[in-house]
Design a protein around this motif. Structure first.
Motif, short mmCIF file in Angstrom:
data_model
loop_
_atom_site.label_atom_id
_atom_site.label_comp_id
_atom_site.label_asym_id
_atom_site.label_seq_id
_atom_site.Cartn_x
_atom_site.Cartn_y
_atom_site.Cartn_z
N PRO A 889 0.83 -1.21 0.00
CA PRO A 889 0.00 0.00 0.00
C PRO A 889 0.87 1.26 0.00
O PRO A 889 2.00 1.25 0.49
N PRO A 890 0.34 2.35 -0.55
CA PRO A 890 1.13 3.60 -0.56
C PRO A 890 1.32 4.14 0.85
O PRO A 890 0.50 3.89 1.75
N SER A 891 2.43 4.85 1.06
CA SER A 891 2.71 5.44 2.37
C SER A 891 2.49 6.93 2.32
O SER A 891 2.67 7.57 1.28
N THR A 892 2.09 7.50 3.46
CA THR A 892 1.82 8.93 3.56
C THR A 892 3.00 9.63 4.22
O THR A 892 3.55 9.15 5.21
N VAL A 893 3.38 10.77 3.65
CA VAL A 893 4.51 11.55 4.16
C VAL A 893 4.00 12.94 4.51
O VAL A 893 3.17 13.52 3.80
N HIS A 894 4.48 13.48 5.61
CA HIS A 894 4.12 14.83 6.05
C HIS A 894 5.32 15.76 5.93
O HIS A 894 6.47 15.33 6.05
N GLY A 895 5.04 17.05 5.69
CA GLY A 895 6.13 18.03 5.59
C GLY A 895 5.61 19.44 5.68
O GLY A 895 4.39 19.68 5.73
N VAL A 896 6.54 20.39 5.67
CA VAL A 896 6.22 21.82 5.75
C VAL A 896 6.80 22.49 4.52
O VAL A 896 7.97 22.26 4.16
N VAL A 897 6.01 23.32 3.84
CA VAL A 897 6.43 23.98 2.61
C VAL A 897 7.50 25.02 2.94
O VAL A 897 7.31 25.87 3.82
N THR A 898 8.64 24.94 2.23
CA THR A 898 9.73 25.91 2.41
C THR A 898 9.83 26.91 1.26
O THR A 898 10.33 28.01 1.44
N GLU A 904 5.34 24.26 -8.39
CA GLU A 904 6.01 23.22 -7.63
C GLU A 904 6.39 23.74 -6.26
O GLU A 904 6.72 24.93 -6.10
N ALA A 905 6.36 22.88 -5.28
CA ALA A 905 6.67 23.26 -3.90
C ALA A 905 7.79 22.38 -3.37
O ALA A 905 7.89 21.20 -3.72
N THR A 906 8.63 22.97 -2.54
CA THR A 906 9.69 22.24 -1.85
C THR A 906 9.30 22.11 -0.39
O THR A 906 8.96 23.10 0.26
N MET A 907 9.34 20.88 0.12
CA MET A 907 8.90 20.60 1.49
C MET A 907 10.05 20.07 2.35
O MET A 907 10.87 19.30 1.85
N GLN A 908 10.07 20.51 3.61
CA GLN A 908 10.93 19.92 4.63
C GLN A 908 10.20 18.72 5.20
O GLN A 908 9.09 18.84 5.73
N LYS A 924 14.64 17.00 2.10
CA LYS A 924 13.70 17.90 1.44
C LYS A 924 13.21 17.25 0.15
O LYS A 924 13.96 16.53 -0.51
N VAL A 925 11.94 17.50 -0.19
CA VAL A 925 11.30 16.89 -1.36
C VAL A 925 10.66 17.99 -2.19
O VAL A 925 10.09 18.94 -1.64
N LYS A 926 10.75 17.87 -3.51
CA LYS A 926 10.13 18.83 -4.42
C LYS A 926 9.14 18.10 -5.31
O LYS A 926 9.47 17.08 -5.92
N MET A 927 7.88 18.61 -5.39
CA MET A 927 6.88 17.98 -6.24
C MET A 927 5.80 19.00 -6.59
O MET A 927 5.77 20.12 -6.06
#
Length: 941
Positions: A889-898, A904-908, A924-927
């Motif tokens: 199953p897919p996993s959920t990830v949480h973050g804060v927009v930097t 597109e947004a970059t998240m911590q 950091k993730v960008k999507m």
């Protein structure tokens, strides 16, 4: 063929091995490079076989060497490498922030930091004499990595014309060699090998004999202890009348002695058939003085490496170690050893890396040795010195505060001198007014002018010079000068920086009205209203706004402080002529008679001189003059040209958007249009950051300059908030301002949590009103017990109340589903609550799932919608997204927009803990924004 005299030939004949010994020494020396230097281990007196020296290698495995190298490497890595630009005029350095080489050196390659690279450089230079850094380039030829190479695998090649032409690198473990060009190598040498200028000179090579001796002493001690400190002995019978033991008996006794006193049988009793004498044939540890033997290598090693034995913790230095001499030795070690090494390495990086690969000959590499702890002035000593100067009366309080880094203003420009001390000149005459001798003599001459000139001779009054007409300029006058005696208790007159005189209220500090002259201001202050309803015009603005209004009417040039009257009287015309060049008058001189002596003054006439020293008034500012950042300046109106640093805009924006409780504490007062609030300032700052350069925004930049000039000392919460709204930095610095705000954030965060807890409690009370007191208590305890175990998914009493009510409803509407051992609706409903808690805790129901809509949205069995995808997000907002992990199953990830840019947004990224809280990670993730879902604000654990 070597030429030898008869004596040398005779020695060769008498001592056949003499020539062989020299050849042996020479051949050994080749193992360590192409040199023929004389070291302690390859002389006739101290020659060691190469096999013995091979065991210790380059000496870096010795404990004393490691202790010294650790101190060297740790201390060498303390300062950061900066790229600087030298000012040839003022001989100071300007740091270039964010230079690519500085970033490259901070992380030379993915497996190494700048500290590890510094550690390699120190070890390589001291053990091998050379450090090699290979430049790894990308497809465009840019240096993107620095890779350290093992020095013993690199051979430096050259020819008769060029010292170094290339490098041969032996691939470790393969025996293959590859040729590396000079352009791809940074070659740092520890001095120069006198026999091979292509290589550096390794200090450890000179003490290999001492290192070998230290290792031998350690091995002897270990062997002795391993044998229970029993030295070698000789066993002889006391009575050898029978001819002594046979060989077999001797071997048996020897073997028995070894078994009883050696290995694991140390200390076992031994019984002999006859009396024996035991004679020790080796030196005892006391006789060998092993401690002293081991200190000699320590002293030599620490000496050649330049590291005091005290700092390395070696026994050779600890006996004499104290706190004071350790501190002094650290300063000596830093100045004599580390500073030259920093300069050498920085110079090589400049000429082998910065200039050829980054193409800027005006820059150079430099280690920031100003921040090295050992070179910092001791603050206690500094305070003692400046306090001595202040107490002695020869430096001002302001100068002392400036030396120790404290804030300084005009009120600190005073000397502290005892009342029982006065100044005297060289002849013993008292100097009561602190005036220098040359000025006092000139002042005395000027004081005689009225009497000496005399009106009897018909001299024009304008030619007479008096101190009343030309008072000395007070260079320390404050910007705003208050009258010595306010005219009434409610208002007073103050001189503004632009030369105007304003009437100011004592109570509010507001400017009531401004005038061109002090006489007009005094007349206004004295007037009284004719009637109670008489309307006195008051503008009621702040000092800043009054200054803006007066500047819109006229511009005051800076006061010409050069025309201090006593200094403009000269004995020769040449000095007066030079002085006229400094003043705004025609170059020339005019004369006066003082007593019987003719004196010279600048300018062709005294009228021109008077005009030159007067403060200049002009009409409205010229179009080609900005008066920014100060009156008289002509710089472009931009924040970069401001005298005051700009506060980080992102931090201020986050404070406004996410911490309104703090933001609204300051900068909100005033009634438009006469007042300009901090909120207005932030709106204009936002426009400025977006590129707006309209007249209203530029007026805010000018207004910001005046505001920060008056509020630099704001170091409390409200003042700090106001300065942040204006985009300025207080004199306490950005970090201290952030600390003040962050401390208040902790208070607000606790208040928010208390309010949230209160709201939760109120909601629970409302939901539990529908159940009995007994059930209310049971459900509250169940929720508390569940949450006390810090589960991944928490719950509350009102959720359990909803599950309970559904259980009661099921009991009444569907009695067929109720088991026979259940006797009441409450019992059935509580069982439903227990099953719900089990699913919440374990992730699965005991039987068929139910009440899935009451599970948290983060629970895998929850039927709640995860939330609609976000159309847009903002910086600081908490979001979630899914990661596909087929077939799982897919996993959920949480973050804060930097940051957000082009959809597109970059998240911590934040990790989700077992208790449902979050912990910040370094990822950091960008999507795309369309894949994000806005969630409740994340609270960092």
């Amino acid at each position: 063929m070597e030429e030898k005299n008869r004596f040398q030939k005779a020695l060769d004949f008498i001592i056949p091995g003499r020539t062989t010994e020299k050849k042996s020494q020479s051949s050994y020396n080749q193992l360590f490079g192409n040199d023929s230097s004389i070291y302690g281990y390859n002389t006739s007196a101290g020659f060691w076989e190469s096999d013995q020296l091979k065991e210790i290698g380059d000496g870096s495995g010795n404990s004393a060497v490691v202790a010294c190298l650790n101190v060297l490497a740790t201390s060498f890595s303390e300062p950061k490498l900066h790229i600087v630009k030298k000012d040839t005029k003022f001989l100071d350095n300007e740091k270039i922030i964010g230079h690519p080489l500085q970033k490259l050196y901070a992380r030379p390659n993915p497996f190494m930091s700048s500290n590890l690279l510094s550690h390699y450089i120190v070890l390589a230079l001291n053990t091998a004499g050379d450090a090699f850094l290979y430049k790894n380039r990308n497809s465009q030829g840019q240096v993107v990595e620095l890779v350290p190479l093992m020095p013993h695998l690199v051979e430096v090649r050259g020819n008769e014309e060029t010292l170094i032409t290339h490098y041969d690198y032996s691939i470790y473990g393969k025996g293959e060699k590859i040729e590396l060009p000079v352009e791809d190598m940074v070659h740092i040498r520890q001095g120069i090998d006198p026999n091979d200028h292509r290589r550096g000179h390794a200090p450890l090579k000179t003490v290999l004999r001492e290192i070998l001796g230290d290792e031998s002493a350690g091995q002897f001690t270990a062997a002795l202890l391993n044998n229970m400190a029993v030295p070698g002995v000789v066993l002889t019978p006391r009575n050898d009348g029978f001819g002594g033991p046979t060989r077999e008996e001797a071997e048996s006794i020897s073997q028995m002695y070894k078994e009883k006193f050696g290995g694991a049988n140390r200390g076992a009793p031994m019984v002999l058939s006859g009396a024996m004498n035991i004679d020790i044939v080796s030196f005892s540890p006391d006789q060998m003085k092993l401690a002293e033997l081991r200190r000699i290598p320590e002293e030599r090693v620490s000496a050649v490496l330049g590291v005091p034995a005290i700092l390395a913790g070696l026994g050779a230095g600890l006996d004499a170690a104290t706190f004071n001499n350790t501190k002094e030795l650290r300063e000596f070690f830093t100045e004599q050893k580390l500073v030259p090494m920093w300069r050498t390495v920085a110079a090589e990086l400049t000429h082998q890396l910065l200039i050829p690969d980054f193409k800027d000959e005006n820059l150079e590499c430099m280690y920031d040795i100003q921040n090295v702890r050992a070179l910092q002035t001791d603050m206690d000593e500094l305070y003692k010195r400046v306090n001595m100067g202040v107490s002695g009366g020869w430096i001002t309080i302001g100068e002392a505060r400036q030396v120790v880094g404290l804030d300084v203003d005009e009120k600190h420009d005073v000397y502290l001198r005892p009342l029982n001390m006065i100044q005297v000149d060289t002849e013993g005459q008292a100097i009561l007014n602190d005036t220098p001798e040359e000025n006092r003599s000139q002042a005395a001459q000027v004081a005689k002018l009225p009497e000496a000139a005399g009106y009897r001779d018909g001299v024009d009054k304008k030619d007479l010079l008096t101190l009343e007409e030309y008072p000395q300029v007070n260079l320390r006058a404050p910007k705003i000068q208050q009258n010595e005696e306010p005219r009434n208790e409610e208002k007073y007159i103050a001189k503004m920086p632009n030369g105007s005189y304003c009437v100011i209220s004592h109570d509010t500090g507001k400017v009531i009205k401004c005038f061109d002259t002090e006489k007009e201001a005094s007349a206004y202050l004295k007037r009284k209203p004719k009637k109670d309803y008489d309307n006195i015009e008051e503008i009621g603005v702040s000092l800043e706004e009054a200054e803006v209004l007066m500047e819109s009417q006229f511009e005051i040039e800076p006061e010409n402080s050069k025309a201090a009257n006593p200094k403009d009287i000269f004995d020769n015309p040449g000095e007066a002529m030079e002085r006229s060049k400094d003043l705004a008058c025609a170059v020339g001189i005019h004369t006066h008679t003082v007593g019987d002596k003719k004196v010279f003054m600048p300018c062709k006439s005294h009228d021109e001189y008077e005009e030159a020293i007067k403060p200049k008034k002009s009409e409205k500012p010229k179009k080609d003059r900005t008066n920014f950042p100060s009156p008289g300046d002509d710089k472009q109106v931009t924040i970069s040209n401001s005298k005051y640093k700009q506060f980080p805009y992102g931090y201020a924006k986050d404070l406004k958007e996410n911490w309104p409780e703090i933001w609204r504490r300051a900068g909100n007062g005033g009634n438009p249009p006469t007042s300009f609030t901090g909120n207005d300032a932030f709106r204009n700052w936002t426009k400025y950051k977006s590129g707006d350069r309209s007249e209203s925004v530029l007026n805010w930049v000018r207004r910001r300059e005046r505001y920060m000039g008056r509020h630099q000392g704001n170091n409390r919460l409200n003042g700090t908030i106001a300065n942040i709204k204006w985009g300025g930095v207080s004199n306490i610095g950005v970090s201290s301002m952030k600390k003040i705000i962050n401390d208040q954030k902790k208070v607000v965060r606790s208040r928010r949590k208390a309010a949230s807890d209160l709201a939760e409690e109120m909601a629970d009370d409302i939901a539990l009103k529908a159940v009995s007191g007994r059930i209310k208590k049971i459900l509250s305890e169940k929720a508390k017990n569940h949450n006390d175990k810090n589960p991944k998914h928490r719950t509350n009493a009102r959720t359990l109340a909803a599950v309970f009510k559904r259980g009661v409803g099921a009991y009444r509407t569907n009695p067929g589903s109720v088991r026979g051992n259940v006797s009441s609706a409450d019992q059935w409903a509580l069982a439903r609550v227990n099953g719900f808690l089990h699913a919440l805790r374990t992730g699965r129901f005991k039987r068929k799932p139910y009440d899935q809509d009451l599970l948290p949205s983060s629970h895998p069995l929850s039927s709640k919608k995860s939330g609609e995808k976000a159309a847009s997000v903002r910086v600081g907002q908490s979001v979630s997204w899914s990661i596909n992990k087929d077939p799982d199953p897919p996993s959920t990830v949480h973050g804060v927009v930097t940051s957000v840019s082009d959809g597109e947004a970059t998240m911590q990224v934040y990790a989700i803990l077992e208790n449902g809280k979050h912990k910040k990670t370094d990822r950091k993730v960008k999507m795309s924004v369309s894949k994000l879902t806005v969630i409740k604000d994340i609270k960092d654990e």
